[in-house]
Write a protein that holds these residues in place. Structure first.
Motif, short mmCIF file in Angstrom:
data_model
loop_
_atom_site.label_atom_id
_atom_site.label_comp_id
_atom_site.label_asym_id
_atom_site.label_seq_id
_atom_site.Cartn_x
_atom_site.Cartn_y
_atom_site.Cartn_z
N THR A 137 27.29 -5.76 65.78
CA THR A 137 28.03 -7.02 65.17
C THR A 137 28.30 -7.93 66.31
O THR A 137 28.91 -7.56 67.15
N HIS A 163 26.80 -8.89 61.13
CA HIS A 163 26.43 -7.60 61.14
C HIS A 163 24.92 -7.72 61.31
O HIS A 163 24.18 -8.26 60.45
N THR A 204 30.81 -2.75 64.88
CA THR A 204 31.08 -3.13 63.41
C THR A 204 31.78 -4.12 63.37
O THR A 204 32.82 -4.62 64.09
N ILE A 205 31.94 -4.54 61.76
CA ILE A 205 32.74 -5.81 61.67
C ILE A 205 34.18 -5.55 61.69
O ILE A 205 35.15 -6.25 62.26
#
Length: 122
Positions: A33, A52, A101-102
């Protein structure tokens, strides 16, 4: 270690546009991300946008929704931030950042670029 290298900052008049680029020197799970943060003088660093890498899912700060667009070029391993209708309050140092990750990029990004200055004159 993977490096994030920003480019594209500068001076623009209010209402103008600018595109920032963030090229990565490699790919690890820390770069799944990628996004942008900014920090204005005297203020805390704040989240701007992220994407992402595999899903293409994006997230934006409310202050930039409708004006900024984040995108990625998989072949070039580069993320872009297209900024339209810039306002003086967008003036800040913009940092590229990445995380797996976000959710994690909102918490503690794993990697940071060196920053690029964006100045919007009124």
């Amino acid at each position: 270690q993977v490096q994030l290298i920003e480019s594209g900052g500068g001076l623009v008049q209010a209402g103008g546009s600018m595109r920032l680029s963030c090229a990565a020197s490699g790919q690890t799970d820390d770069t799944y991300t990628r996004g942008w943060f900014r920090q204005a003088p005297g203020k805390e660093r704040e989240f701007v946008a992220c994407v992402h890498w595999f899903s293409g899912n994006t997230d934006y700060a409310d202050s930039v929704k409708g004006r900024f667009t984040i995108s990625r070029d998989i072949a070039k391993n580069t993320v872009y931030l297209q900024m339209l209708n810039l306002k003086p309050e967008d003036t800040a140092t913009y940092y590229c950042a990445s995380a797996p990750t976000i959710t994690m990029i909102h918490g503690t990004p794993r990697l940071w670029g060196q920053g690029t200055q964006v100045t919007v004159s009124s």
